[in-house]
Design a protein around this motif. Structure first.
Motif: not given
Length: 107
Positions: A9-20
């Motif tokens: 299905g659908a996925s959404i990720y937040y990626v910060d400036n450190t790669g987390v």
């Protein structure tokens, strides 16, 4: 943010400036994100049509842009489905504001 669609299905990720990388169901990023989240938190429903979701996204981005001096002035909204992605809305807010001001000036 990274969004996609696969066999699960659908996925959404937040990626910060450190790669987390954080998986979630809704994110707003940037200096205007608190304004966008205010709209999203109060108006989002889990069973929205695509048109309702697009309209809500546009509203949230507009509010963030108008309330935050450091937000950009261009809205680009994309729809991600199992069939791929497509741009569904774009607006240059500088042009929209000029048009609004022109139309609302007493002559």
């Amino acid at each position: 943010m990274i969004m996609g669609y696969d066999s699960l299905g659908a996925s959404i990720y937040y990626v910060d400036n450190t790669g987390v990388r954080i998986k979630g169901d809704m994110f707003a990023a940037g200096s205007g994100s608190t304004f966008a989240l205010g709209i999203l938190d109060t108006e989002r429903r889990y069973e929205m049509t695509q048109d309702e979701a697009i309209t809500l996204g546009i509203k949230a981005i507009r509010h963030a842009t108008f309330r935050d001096a450091y937000s950009g002035g261009y809205i680009g909204v994309y729809l991600v489905t199992e069939h791929g992605w497509k741009k569904v809305f774009s607006e240059d807010l500088a042009l929209s504001v000029k048009h609004y001001q022109k139309d609302n000036v007493d002559e």
